[in-house]
Motif scaffolding. Structure first.
Motif, mmCIF file in Angstrom:
data_model
loop_
_atom_site.group_PDB
_atom_site.id
_atom_site.type_symbol
_atom_site.label_atom_id
_atom_site.label_comp_id
_atom_site.label_asym_id
_atom_site.label_seq_id
_atom_site.Cartn_x
_atom_site.Cartn_y
_atom_site.Cartn_z
ATOM 1 N N GLN A 365 0.834 -1.198 0.000
ATOM 2 C CA GLN A 365 0.000 0.000 0.000
ATOM 3 C C GLN A 365 0.872 1.253 0.000
ATOM 4 O O GLN A 365 1.956 1.275 0.605
ATOM 5 N N GLN A 366 0.396 2.287 -0.683
ATOM 6 C CA GLN A 366 1.116 3.555 -0.652
ATOM 7 C C GLN A 366 1.047 4.101 0.767
ATOM 8 O O GLN A 366 -0.040 4.300 1.318
ATOM 9 N N ALA A 367 2.222 4.337 1.352
ATOM 10 C CA ALA A 367 2.279 4.663 2.778
ATOM 11 C C ALA A 367 3.080 5.925 3.018
ATOM 12 O O ALA A 367 3.902 6.341 2.199
ATOM 13 N N ARG A 368 2.827 6.511 4.163
ATOM 14 C CA ARG A 368 3.639 7.611 4.673
ATOM 15 C C ARG A 368 4.168 7.205 6.031
ATOM 16 O O ARG A 368 3.455 6.581 6.830
ATOM 17 N N GLU A 369 5.413 7.544 6.297
ATOM 18 C CA GLU A 369 6.015 7.216 7.582
ATOM 19 C C GLU A 369 5.850 8.389 8.546
ATOM 20 O O GLU A 369 6.245 9.509 8.240
ATOM 21 N N LEU A 370 5.255 8.087 9.692
ATOM 22 C CA LEU A 370 5.105 9.091 10.752
ATOM 23 C C LEU A 370 6.051 8.727 11.890
ATOM 24 O O LEU A 370 6.041 7.608 12.387
ATOM 25 N N VAL A 371 6.859 9.686 12.304
ATOM 26 C CA VAL A 371 7.808 9.479 13.396
ATOM 27 C C VAL A 371 7.192 9.956 14.704
ATOM 28 O O VAL A 371 6.702 11.095 14.792
ATOM 29 N N SER A 372 7.226 9.111 15.715
ATOM 30 C CA SER A 372 6.746 9.522 17.027
ATOM 31 C C SER A 372 7.673 10.579 17.613
ATOM 32 O O SER A 372 8.896 10.444 17.572
ATOM 33 N N CYS A 373 7.070 11.627 18.149
ATOM 34 C CA CYS A 373 7.827 12.658 18.865
ATOM 35 C C CYS A 373 7.774 12.421 20.369
ATOM 36 O O CYS A 373 7.950 13.360 21.170
ATOM 37 N N GLY A 374 7.506 11.181 20.749
ATOM 38 C CA GLY A 374 7.575 10.819 22.154
ATOM 39 C C GLY A 374 6.319 11.156 22.934
ATOM 40 O O GLY A 374 5.284 11.541 22.395
ATOM 41 N N VAL A 375 6.432 11.028 24.246
ATOM 42 C CA VAL A 375 5.310 11.205 25.161
ATOM 43 C C VAL A 375 5.336 12.621 25.743
ATOM 44 O O VAL A 375 6.384 13.091 26.176
ATOM 45 N N PRO A 376 4.196 13.319 25.751
ATOM 46 C CA PRO A 376 4.161 14.651 26.374
ATOM 47 C C PRO A 376 4.469 14.545 27.863
ATOM 48 O O PRO A 376 4.044 13.608 28.533
ATOM 49 N N GLU A 377 5.206 15.511 28.351
ATOM 50 C CA GLU A 377 5.549 15.547 29.769
ATOM 51 C C GLU A 377 5.195 16.926 30.307
ATOM 52 O O GLU A 377 5.699 17.942 29.835
ATOM 53 N N GLY A 378 4.282 16.947 31.293
ATOM 54 C CA GLY A 378 3.900 18.217 31.892
ATOM 55 C C GLY A 378 2.770 18.919 31.171
ATOM 56 O O GLY A 378 2.550 20.118 31.396
ATOM 57 N N TYR A 379 2.055 18.206 30.313
ATOM 58 C CA TYR A 379 0.962 18.806 29.539
ATOM 59 C C TYR A 379 -0.272 17.917 29.558
ATOM 60 O O TYR A 379 -0.180 16.685 29.613
ATOM 61 N N ASP A 380 -1.418 18.570 29.465
ATOM 62 C CA ASP A 380 -2.662 17.913 29.077
ATOM 63 C C ASP A 380 -2.804 18.170 27.580
ATOM 64 O O ASP A 380 -2.836 19.314 27.138
#
Length: 605
Positions: A365-380
């Motif tokens: 399938q034609q795909a796009r790669e999304l990179v995780s920018c990690g887990v938010p810390e100190g935010y809702d």
């Protein structure tokens, strides 16, 4: 809990470091890596002395809360001036040096006037040029001071001003991808909370040495590199951006020689290193102690992360050192990140993403790669429909909204922009959020950024992200590699939008070679994205408009294109795109210098 998190204020924190570790290295500027006298270092005691000296000079002349413009190259003098402002109760306004080009000078003028600065701090090397700039720009009554001149200020005359965690520290000017500079108001509390959140997320300690080349007027260089080191009581090693751009391997050599564990840069810097650092330059280099290679400030590309890790594995670099991060000045700087693991990449169905849906791509399938920018810390964190403001379920793309103690109180002297972006309320009535303007999703607690709302390409009912097209073109055409591009749409009245690709080109070619490159670029976009390109404009390096943080100003590029004001090396436009340009109102063409963002020379300080 980080030891500094609940300090009364930053001045108290730095003064404590000066008492408890007076002779420890605080900040070093490296001019020549291989010379014994090629670096200048301030200990914590020296930094405290310099800060008190400059603070005393300020206190003799101005009341607390005045704004002081800081115009320096990267170096120890900027650091002393910044803390001098804090010690005096003034508000620091970091900005790039005015430079020789009109667009650089006008941007700094806009910052100075918006902030209402009372004085300009610089060094003796640049004092004459800064004074000439201030006079030419009509900044009457603003004092220009070279802070490195002996005899300026008496450190013994300094007195501690009334300071709380709510006191403003600085105005961090940002123009985003479009618009005039806006000064984000950052307090002691914002900074202390943000650095503490950053430390919890990544796990660096007071034994981690920091360093890099990012300009100190840039939020990533100041608040995500220099200040974490000094808050922790560690050390920060600096080099000039020009040195990095000219010889990227020097960044890596500095990391090795100075035992740096944390160094950050935008994605393009990692790409530049993996393409330009030779085997000979890599020989003998040890990158095994670089444990936090933070990548942020612009879209993080999975292909760059893989290629960088592979290229420098022989030097001991570990893939687990790569730390893709997400942040923005309005949230002080840091929002999310994670360390000590290989980057997390999701292959998603490109067609589903166009509909703002998340669906894992299967083989073929034609795909796009999304990179995780990690887990938010100190935010809702909320992902919200930007039109209805309704909170979205996991797996759906919307605007990222943030709430937390790192979020600024707004923009200096700009209530309209503050009201538009801060203290937003969801459709469910949840209040107090910052609207980031970024599209993305949260999956398994991790942030994935997909693009900017205002820059989305909408063509034939499809939603495409311009950075995807730009990245694919660079990946497939060596003539475009390591350069910058801007993709946008235009349309004549009452007609469909057409895609226009503008891109800088490395080297010079004859007309036939430009024609062949343009044709190949159109084919690439058609094959990879299934859309037709109506215009290709090839540009000389440095032509693509960028902000001082390096973000592409696509709206500005569209305006210049429609005004036929881009310095094109070669241009191919179909009839519809030509009509779109011809249908524009007959107004004087935009001033290219005035609109120019940060070209490579400007990001390089």
């Amino acid at each position: 809990m980080p030891a500094f998190e609940h300090a009364p204020h930053i001045t108290d924190l730095l003064r404590e470091h000066a008492r408890s570790r007076p002779d420890q290295e605080a900040v070093t500027l490296v001019r020549e890596l291989d010379r014994a006298d090629g670096a200048t270092t301030f200990s914590y005691q020296r930094l405290d002395l310099e800060a008190r000296r400059l603070a005393a000079w300020l206190q003799e002349r101005f009341p607390e809360g005045e704004r002081i413009l800081l115009l320096y190259p990267v170096g120890v003098d900027f650091v002393a001036a910044f803390f001098g402002c804090l010690y005096a109760g003034m508000i620091a306004v970091p900005a790039p040096l005015p430079g020789q080009y009109a667009h650089q000078r006008r941007r700094v003028r806009s910052i100075a006037r918006d902030a209402g600065v009372r004085a300009v701090f610089t060094d003796s090397v640049h004092a004459a040029a800064v004074t000439e700039w201030a006079q030419a720009e009509g900044l009457d009554g603003v004092t220009v001071l070279a802070t490195d001149v002996p005899g300026v200020g008496d450190p013994e005359a300094w007195r501690m001003p009334p300071t709380s965690r709510d006191t403003l520290v600085l105005l961090q000017y940002t123009s985003g991808s479009t618009g005039e500079p806006k000064g984000v108001m950052v307090s002691h509390h914002n900074l202390l909370h943000n650095v503490a959140s950053f430390q919890r997320a990544l796990g660096f300690t007071d034994t981690t040495r920091f360093g890099g080349w990012i300009p100190l007027y840039h939020d990533m260089g100041l608040m995500a590199q220099l200040l974490p080191a000094l808050f922790l009581g560690s050390s920060c090693v600096l080099m000039t951006p020009n040195a990095f751009v000219m010889r990227p391997h020097l960044w890596l050599r500095m990391i090795d020689k100075h035992d740096i564990g944390y160094s950050a840069a935008p994605n393009f810097a990692f790409e530049l290193c993996r393409r330009r650092v030779s085997d000979a330059q890599l020989t003998g280099m040890d990158l095994s102690r670089w444990r936090f290679a933070a990548n942020g400030s612009e879209p993080v590309q999975a292909s760059t992360l893989r290629a960088f890790a592979q290229r420098f594995a022989a030097a001991g670099f570990r893939e687990s050192a790569l730390c893709p991060c997400y942040g923005m000045a309005e949230a002080t700087v840091f929002v999310s990140g994670r360390a000590h693991r290989a980057p997390v990449v999701q292959r998603v169905v490109a067609e589903a993403l166009e509909r703002h849906e998340y669906r894992v791509a299967s083989e073929g399938q034609q795909a796009r790669e999304l990179v995780s920018c990690g887990v938010p810390e100190g935010y809702d964190v909320r992902v919200v429909d930007p039109t209805t403001r309704a909170s979205l379920r996991p797996g759906h793309v919307g605007e990222i909204w943030l709430k937390g103690d790192s979020v600024s109180r707004g923009y200096w002297n700009n209530p309209h922009a503050t009201a538009a972006n801060f203290n937003a309320v969801t459709a469910e009535g949840d209040a107090g959020y910052l609207r980031t303007g970024d599209l993305g999703l949260v999956l398994d607690g991790e942030v994935y950024v997909t693009g900017r709302i205002k820059e989305m390409l909408i063509t034939h009912g499809r939603n495409l992200y311009p950075q995807d097209l730009e990245h694919e073109l660079r990946a497939q055409h060596p003539e475009l590699a390591t350069r910058f591009g801007a993709v946008f749409t235009v349309s004549p009245p009452d007609e469909e939008e057409s895609v226009v690709v503008t891109h800088e080109v490395k080297g010079r070619f004859d007309t036939e070679a430009y024609q062949q490159l343009a044709a190949r670029m159109k084919t690439t976009v058609s094959r990879e994205f299934g859309i037709r390109v109506g215009g290709v404009v090839l540009l000389k390096p440095g032509s693509v408009q960028r902000t001082t943080s390096g973000k592409i100003q696509r709206a500005a590029m569209r305006t210049l294109f429609l005004a036929n004001a881009l310095p094109a090396l070669h241009e191919e436009l179909d009839a519809q795109v030509t009509h779109a340009r011809q249908s524009q109102p007959q107004t004087p063409p935009p001033d290219l210098d005035a609109m120019h963002g940060a070209g490579e020379e400007e990001l390089a300080g």
